[in-house]
Structure formats: C-alpha cells, structure tokens
Motif scaffolding. Structure first.
Motif, PDB file in Angstrom:
ATOM      1  N   ASN A   1      18.540  94.828  35.052  1.00 40.92           N
ATOM      2  CA  ASN A   1      17.139  95.522  35.072  1.00 40.92           C
ATOM      3  C   ASN A   1      15.950  94.559  34.829  1.00 40.92           C
ATOM      4  O   ASN A   1      15.019  95.041  34.679  1.00 40.92           O
ATOM      5  CB  ASN A   1      17.128  96.799  34.215  1.00 40.92           C
ATOM      6  N   ASN A   2      16.130  93.216  34.769  1.00 45.27           N
ATOM      7  CA  ASN A   2      15.085  92.197  34.480  1.00 45.27           C
ATOM      8  C   ASN A   2      14.410  92.418  33.426  1.00 45.27           C
ATOM      9  O   ASN A   2      13.392  91.830  33.035  1.00 45.27           O
ATOM     10  CB  ASN A   2      14.242  92.294  35.568  1.00 45.27           C
ATOM     11  N   THR A   3      14.989  92.921  32.269  1.00 47.20           N
ATOM     12  CA  THR A   3      14.367  92.902  30.811  1.00 47.20           C
ATOM     13  C   THR A   3      15.019  91.691  29.936  1.00 47.20           C
ATOM     14  O   THR A   3      14.391  91.644  29.043  1.00 47.20           O
ATOM     15  CB  THR A   3      14.498  94.119  30.445  1.00 47.20           C
ATOM     16  N   LEU A   4      16.002  91.112  30.543  1.00 48.94           N
ATOM     17  CA  LEU A   4      16.538  90.116  29.713  1.00 48.94           C
ATOM     18  C   LEU A   4      16.451  89.052  30.771  1.00 48.94           C
ATOM     19  O   LEU A   4      17.753  88.501  30.975  1.00 48.94           O
ATOM     20  CB  LEU A   4      17.939  90.446  29.114  1.00 48.94           C
ATOM     21  N   THR A   5      15.376  88.260  30.795  1.00 47.92           N
ATOM     22  CA  THR A   5      15.242  87.129  31.671  1.00 47.92           C
ATOM     23  C   THR A   5      15.713  85.967  30.983  1.00 47.92           C
ATOM     24  O   THR A   5      15.988  85.711  29.790  1.00 47.92           O
ATOM     25  CB  THR A   5      13.655  86.903  31.967  1.00 47.92           C
ATOM     26  N   MET A   6      16.070  84.590  31.978  1.00 48.93           N
ATOM     27  CA  MET A   6      16.335  83.667  31.684  1.00 48.93           C
ATOM     28  C   MET A   6      15.572  82.947  30.440  1.00 48.93           C
ATOM     29  O   MET A   6      14.400  82.748  30.416  1.00 48.93           O
ATOM     30  CB  MET A   6      16.501  82.413  32.565  1.00 48.93           C
ATOM     31  N   LEU A   7      16.364  82.394  29.346  1.00 46.65           N
ATOM     32  CA  LEU A   7      15.605  81.920  28.173  1.00 46.65           C
ATOM     33  C   LEU A   7      15.199  80.482  28.276  1.00 46.65           C
ATOM     34  O   LEU A   7      16.095  79.833  29.038  1.00 46.65           O
ATOM     35  CB  LEU A   7      16.217  82.069  27.027  1.00 46.65           C
ATOM     36  N   ASN A   8      14.136  79.903  27.657  1.00 51.96           N
ATOM     37  CA  ASN A   8      13.770  78.504  27.921  1.00 51.96           C
ATOM     38  C   ASN A   8      14.262  77.511  26.606  1.00 51.96           C
ATOM     39  O   ASN A   8      14.438  76.437  27.103  1.00 51.96           O
ATOM     40  CB  ASN A   8      12.024  78.455  27.637  1.00 51.96           C
ATOM     41  N   ASN A   9      14.505  78.238  25.615  1.00 49.28           N
ATOM     42  CA  ASN A   9      15.165  77.392  24.492  1.00 49.28           C
ATOM     43  C   ASN A   9      16.557  76.812  25.138  1.00 49.28           C
ATOM     44  O   ASN A   9      17.490  77.535  25.496  1.00 49.28           O
ATOM     45  CB  ASN A   9      15.402  77.952  23.380  1.00 49.28           C
TER      46      ASN A   9
END
Length: 201
Positions: A63-71
């Motif tokens: 549902n797009n609330t856990l998007t790809m992280l940058n770290n």
C-alpha cells in the motif's frame, strides 16, 4: 533465503513490531492463504491475501506506506522483506498469472498490476457475478448456506464496484440502496421455494 534474518547486519537490531522483522518460521515457500487466484474471484483472493500480509506486518509493502529505504544497511533488509512478500503473493497465484507479474521489481508494482488487470470493475465481471446470483438456488441447503453463497457474490461485487468519493450522506444512500437490492434478491428465492413447497404438499 533459508534464514530470513541472515541478511540483517550484526549491529542492526530489529524489533518484532517492525515491518522489516521476520519471524524465524517465515520462509519464501509459505502459503499464506488457502484460496489460489486463477483469474476468477479476485475480490475474495485480494481480501484474503491482504489480511494475511497485514497479519505478517507486511501490508506496507503493497500500500506504499513502506517505501524503499536510502540507508545502505536498511536497504538490504528492506529488499529481503520485499522479496519475501513477493514470494508469498506468487505462491497464491496460478502458474500463468504468476508469470505475468514475475518480473515486477517491488511488491507494490506487482500488486498494482494485479489490481489493474483483475480488480477493475468491467462489464464482464459484473455480468458473471450477477449471473452467479441469478443461478444460486437454495435447493436442499439450509438457509444459512444459501445466504453464504449469495453473500460471497455480493462481497465480490462490492470489491470491484467502488463508490466514488462523495459526501457521507450520498455514500450512505448508495449503501442502503445496495442493501435493499440484496434483501429483495434473497427474499425472491425464499418466496419461490416456499411456494413450491406449498404446491408439493
């Protein structure tokens, strides 16, 4: 991915309430729901897999609330979770449908493709569901089983026939209209059965 937490860096602790956490029993071959999607009954399958992913705390991947992280460290863990969620969805699709979404990079993209192909309201879907409702009869089934058969089709119609954004009063009116329609459908068959029984006796 035999050990689902093996990609987690040693110095990175993940709490069990975190969506990036894996339970030791989680693995890519898990079958989360008993209903396989074969191109029909999308609404029921979608509801089942949504509940299952939510129970695994992985609903954010679709549902797009856990998007790809940058770290960099967190990205590795995110990718591992994303791949696991993808596997769980693929495990509930028939082979042909699985192939059609196999190369989507993220769980969300795959989910959106399935919704686009099978979840949109169209004349064919409406026709089939309305036809199913017309063909359902009580027969020798008790009233509870008969009602359950009709409710299954009603729920799927609801899933593909989403009411557009409107005021609460208008939405309530739409909902009440649908409830009245269903009550009439249910009663028509019951009255028909009762009439047949009276004639028989």
């Amino acid at each position: 991915m035999a050990d689902s937490n093996s990609s987690v860096p040693q110095d990175m602790s993940i709490d069990s309430s975190n969506p990036l956490y894996f339970h030791p029993s989680d693995h890519p071959g898990m079958i989360l729901v008993s209903k396989f999607f074969d191109g029909t009954g999308f609404g029921a399958w979608k509801r089942a897999i949504t509940i299952a992913l939510s129970g695994k705390n992985k609903f954010g991947f679709i549902n797009n609330t856990l998007t790809m992280l940058n770290n960099e460290q967190q990205l590795a863990v995110w990718q591992s979770c994303n791949d696991m969620a993808i596997s769980w969805i693929l495990n509930t699709l028939t082979r042909n449908i699985s192939k059609s979404v196999l190369y989507a990079e993220t769980t969300q993209i795959r989910w959106n493709e399935l919704n686009s192909h099978y979840g949109q309201a169209n004349d064919a879907n409406f026709y089939q569901l309305e036809k199913n409702l017309c063909q359902i009869t009580q027969g020798s089934s008790d009233i509870g089983i008969y009602f359950a058969k009709m409710k299954s089709n009603w729920d799927e119609l609801n899933a593909i026939n989403i009411i557009p954004s409107c005021t609460f009063r208008a939405a309530h009116s739409f909902a009440m209209r649908d409830e009245d329609k269903r009550l009439i459908q249910f009663l028509i068959v019951l009255i028909l059965v009762m009439t047949q029984l009276k004639v028989a006796f």
